[in-house]
Scaffold this motif. Structure first.
Motif, PDB file in Angstrom:
ATOM      1  N   ASN A  48       8.902   3.688  -5.966  1.00 45.63           N
ATOM      2  CA  ASN A  48       7.944   4.000  -7.038  1.00 45.63           C
ATOM      3  C   ASN A  48       8.030   2.917  -8.126  1.00 45.63           C
ATOM      4  OD1 ASN A  48       6.931   4.993  -9.540  1.00 45.63           O
ATOM      5  ND2 ASN A  48       7.046   7.102  -8.834  1.00 45.63           N
ATOM      6  N   LYS A  49       9.273   2.637  -8.544  1.00 45.88           N
ATOM      7  CA  LYS A  49       9.511   1.654  -9.617  1.00 45.88           C
ATOM      8  C   LYS A  49       9.014   0.258  -9.185  1.00 45.88           C
ATOM      9  CE  LYS A  49      13.902  -0.356 -11.021  1.00 45.88           C
ATOM     10  NZ  LYS A  49      13.689  -1.321 -12.009  1.00 45.88           N
ATOM     11  N   VAL A  50       9.335  -0.109  -7.943  1.00 47.18           N
ATOM     12  CA  VAL A  50       8.949  -1.446  -7.458  1.00 47.18           C
ATOM     13  C   VAL A  50       7.424  -1.565  -7.370  1.00 47.18           C
ATOM     14  CG1 VAL A  50       9.145  -3.080  -5.530  1.00 47.18           C
ATOM     15  CG2 VAL A  50      11.135  -1.723  -6.215  1.00 47.18           C
ATOM     16  N   ILE A  51       6.760  -0.506  -6.905  1.00 42.58           N
ATOM     17  CA  ILE A  51       5.292  -0.569  -6.795  1.00 42.58           C
ATOM     18  C   ILE A  51       4.666  -0.645  -8.188  1.00 42.58           C
ATOM     19  CG2 ILE A  51       3.210   0.694  -6.081  1.00 42.58           C
ATOM     20  CD1 ILE A  51       4.769   1.677  -3.635  1.00 42.58           C
ATOM     21  N   LYS A  52       5.254   0.062  -9.162  1.00 44.82           N
ATOM     22  CA  LYS A  52       4.699  -0.017 -10.528  1.00 44.82           C
ATOM     23  C   LYS A  52       4.795  -1.445 -11.052  1.00 44.82           C
ATOM     24  CE  LYS A  52       5.103   4.655 -12.255  1.00 44.82           C
ATOM     25  NZ  LYS A  52       6.182   5.577 -12.559  1.00 44.82           N
ATOM     26  N   GLU A  53       5.905  -2.133 -10.722  1.00 40.19           N
ATOM     27  CA  GLU A  53       6.072  -3.515 -11.206  1.00 40.19           C
ATOM     28  C   GLU A  53       5.181  -4.494 -10.433  1.00 40.19           C
ATOM     29  OE1 GLU A  53      10.726  -2.784 -12.364  1.00 40.19           O
ATOM     30  OE2 GLU A  53      10.264  -4.170 -10.731  1.00 40.19           O
ATOM     31  N   ASN A  54       5.154  -4.327  -9.115  1.00 35.65           N
ATOM     32  CA  ASN A  54       4.463  -5.292  -8.247  1.00 35.65           C
ATOM     33  C   ASN A  54       2.952  -5.047  -8.187  1.00 35.65           C
ATOM     34  OD1 ASN A  54       4.196  -7.299  -6.275  1.00 35.65           O
ATOM     35  ND2 ASN A  54       4.666  -5.914  -4.589  1.00 35.65           N
ATOM     36  N   LYS A  55       2.558  -3.783  -8.453  1.00 36.43           N
ATOM     37  CA  LYS A  55       1.137  -3.367  -8.415  1.00 36.43           C
ATOM     38  C   LYS A  55       0.507  -3.511  -7.035  1.00 36.43           C
ATOM     39  CE  LYS A  55       0.190  -3.464 -13.226  1.00 36.43           C
ATOM     40  NZ  LYS A  55       1.443  -2.783 -13.469  1.00 36.43           N
ATOM     41  N   LYS A  56       1.343  -3.709  -6.035  1.00 37.38           N
ATOM     42  CA  LYS A  56       0.821  -3.793  -4.668  1.00 37.38           C
ATOM     43  C   LYS A  56       1.766  -3.056  -3.734  1.00 37.38           C
ATOM     44  CE  LYS A  56      -1.676  -8.134  -4.706  1.00 37.38           C
ATOM     45  NZ  LYS A  56      -1.664  -9.518  -4.243  1.00 37.38           N
ATOM     46  N   PHE A  57       1.226  -2.529  -2.636  1.00 39.82           N
ATOM     47  CA  PHE A  57       2.084  -1.970  -1.582  1.00 39.82           C
ATOM     48  C   PHE A  57       1.393  -2.135  -0.245  1.00 39.82           C
ATOM     49  CE2 PHE A  57      -0.411   1.695  -3.120  1.00 39.82           C
ATOM     50  CZ  PHE A  57      -0.906   2.225  -1.937  1.00 39.82           C
ATOM     51  N   ILE A  58       2.191  -1.999   0.802  1.00 43.77           N
ATOM     52  CA  ILE A  58       1.640  -2.022   2.158  1.00 43.77           C
ATOM     53  C   ILE A  58       2.071  -0.727   2.839  1.00 43.77           C
ATOM     54  CG2 ILE A  58       1.770  -3.156   4.414  1.00 43.77           C
ATOM     55  CD1 ILE A  58       1.835  -5.821   2.956  1.00 43.77           C
ATOM     56  N   ALA A  59       1.102   0.005   3.393  1.00 47.25           N
ATOM     57  CA  ALA A  59       1.416   1.257   4.097  1.00 47.25           C
ATOM     58  C   ALA A  59       1.291   0.992   5.589  1.00 47.25           C
ATOM     59  CB  ALA A  59       0.461   2.356   3.662  1.00 47.25           C
ATOM     60  N   SER A  60       2.421   1.092   6.306  1.00 47.50           N
ATOM     61  CA  SER A  60       2.411   0.931   7.762  1.00 47.50           C
ATOM     62  C   SER A  60       2.292   2.310   8.397  1.00 47.50           C
ATOM     63  CB  SER A  60       3.716   0.288   8.238  1.00 47.50           C
ATOM     64  OG  SER A  60       3.856  -0.996   7.687  1.00 47.50           O
ATOM     65  N   ILE A  61       1.450   2.411   9.399  1.00 47.34           N
ATOM     66  CA  ILE A  61       1.218   3.707  10.055  1.00 47.34           C
ATOM     67  C   ILE A  61       2.211   3.859  11.206  1.00 47.34           C
ATOM     68  CG2 ILE A  61      -0.480   5.146  11.245  1.00 47.34           C
ATOM     69  CD1 ILE A  61      -2.670   3.519   9.780  1.00 47.34           C
ATOM     70  N   ILE A  62       3.042   4.899  11.103  1.00 52.39           N
ATOM     71  CA  ILE A  62       4.080   5.138  12.122  1.00 52.39           C
ATOM     72  C   ILE A  62       3.430   5.726  13.379  1.00 52.39           C
ATOM     73  CG2 ILE A  62       6.136   6.541  12.635  1.00 52.39           C
ATOM     74  CD1 ILE A  62       6.870   6.356   9.681  1.00 52.39           C
ATOM     75  N   SER A  63       3.899   5.262  14.549  1.00 51.88           N
ATOM     76  CA  SER A  63       3.386   5.812  15.816  1.00 51.88           C
ATOM     77  C   SER A  63       4.454   6.691  16.462  1.00 51.88           C
ATOM     78  CB  SER A  63       3.006   4.677  16.767  1.00 51.88           C
ATOM     79  OG  SER A  63       4.158   4.176  17.427  1.00 51.88           O
ATOM     80  N   GLU A  64       4.062   7.400  17.522  1.00 54.92           N
ATOM     81  CA  GLU A  64       5.036   8.234  18.252  1.00 54.92           C
ATOM     82  C   GLU A  64       6.082   7.368  18.936  1.00 54.92           C
ATOM     83  OE1 GLU A  64       2.931  10.946  20.802  1.00 54.92           O
ATOM     84  OE2 GLU A  64       2.071  12.043  19.100  1.00 54.92           O
ATOM     85  N   LYS A  65       5.815   6.064  19.097  1.00 57.12           N
ATOM     86  CA  LYS A  65       6.791   5.168  19.738  1.00 57.12           C
ATOM     87  C   LYS A  65       7.743   4.518  18.724  1.00 57.12           C
ATOM     88  CE  LYS A  65       3.914   3.637  23.630  1.00 57.12           C
ATOM     89  NZ  LYS A  65       4.581   4.265  24.761  1.00 57.12           N
ATOM     90  N   THR A  66       7.497   4.726  17.438  1.00 53.63           N
ATOM     91  CA  THR A  66       8.369   4.123  16.413  1.00 53.63           C
ATOM     92  C   THR A  66       9.771   4.730  16.510  1.00 53.63           C
ATOM     93  OG1 THR A  66       6.474   3.746  14.961  1.00 53.63           O
ATOM     94  CG2 THR A  66       8.625   3.750  13.920  1.00 53.63           C
ATOM     95  N   ASN A  67      10.774   3.879  16.395  1.00 57.46           N
ATOM     96  CA  ASN A  67      12.174   4.302  16.448  1.00 57.46           C
ATOM     97  C   ASN A  67      12.472   5.332  15.333  1.00 57.46           C
ATOM     98  OD1 ASN A  67      14.937   4.359  16.257  1.00 57.46           O
ATOM     99  ND2 ASN A  67      15.202   2.116  16.273  1.00 57.46           N
ATOM    100  N   PRO A  68      12.970   6.541  15.685  1.00 61.71           N
ATOM    101  CA  PRO A  68      13.264   7.549  14.654  1.00 61.71           C
ATOM    102  C   PRO A  68      14.276   7.077  13.602  1.00 61.71           C
ATOM    103  CG  PRO A  68      13.409   8.527  16.834  1.00 61.71           C
ATOM    104  CD  PRO A  68      13.235   7.050  17.031  1.00 61.71           C
TER     105      PRO A  68
END
Ligand SMILES: Cc1cc2nc3c(=O)[nH]c(=O)nc-3n(C[C@H](O)[C@H](O)[C@H](O)COP(=O)(O)O)c2cc1C
Length: 201
Positions: A48-68
């Motif tokens: 939260n703090k880092v996004i407030k400072e950077n003003k940017k984020f990247i959201a990666s969409i997790i798949s059923e094959k993603t390592n738990p």
């Protein structure tokens, strides 16, 4: 209030990253067709703090094959304490680490507004770019609960308080509810029952 019905609200599963920080969220929503999304982030989360400072984020969409292990590392530990990316494959896009671990793809966003929502902040963001990498099935929150048998930590908006016995894995933070059998192993990191500590209170 009967909170269990809230489990019937459907969500996807995402890793939201900014610079060297990142955490699991299930609260990414497309607001409208005009390229706006929202995410909800606990005020105590380092991301939260880092996004407030950077003003940017990247959201990666997790798949059923993603390592738990991605979920146990990014969803139960803090970027303030560890380098969450250490054991995973990632790229760096405009200074932000983006996991390269059987994700569906990612959405790069710029924050345009932050709304105070009690314990959480709601970030409204404009989509800058998107990249689809795989045709795998996206992991839903229901799949995470029913197939991976995962739980949600207290900082997740969907956390549900429980009166059952609760045990926490001291390696990955996985939370198990109910008694532990002798042959119990952690479904996330594979350690045996001796690593589970009873959560008091
Ligand atoms: C399934 C799942 C869903 C979660 N959803 C959210 C969420 O939507 N918002 C949030 O702030 N935290 C959510 N969390 C909790 C964060 O991922 C967790 O608190 C993380 O340790 C924060 O890391 P950080 O301090 O590096 O930001 C979720 C965790 C899990 C396992």
């Amino acid at each position: 209030m009967m909170k269990n019905i809230l489990r019937d609200i459907t969500y996807g599963m995402y890793v939201v990253t900014s610079k060297n920080s990142g955490c699991i969220i299930n609260t990414l929503t497309q607001v409208s067709s005009n390229n706006l999304v929202t995410i909800s982030l606990n005020k105590d989360n380092y991301t939260n703090k880092v996004i407030k400072e950077n003003k940017k984020f990247i959201a990666s969409i997790i798949s059923e094959k993603t390592n738990p292990n991605i979920i146990s590392t990014f969803g139960f530990r803090s970027s303030k304490d560890i380098d969450k990316f250490e054991n995973f494959d990632y790229n760096i896009i405009d200074g932000t680490k983006v996991l390269n671990e059987n994700m569906i793809g990612y959405i790069e966003c710029e924050v345009i507004n932050v709304i105070d929502a009690d314990t959480h902040d709601i970030f409204i963001a404009k989509i800058l770019s998107t990249k689809k990498e795989n045709d795998y099935t996206p992991m839903t929150y229901t799949y995470y609960h029913e197939v991976i048998k995962g739980t949600s930590p207290i900082k997740a908006p969907t956390y549900i308080e429980d009166t059952e016995e609760v045990y926490v894995c001291d390696v990955c933070g996985y939370v198990h509810k109910g008694p532990l059998s002798d042959d119990f192993v952690c479904p996330i990191c594979g350690v045996d029952k001796s690593h589970f500590k009873k959560k008091e209170g």
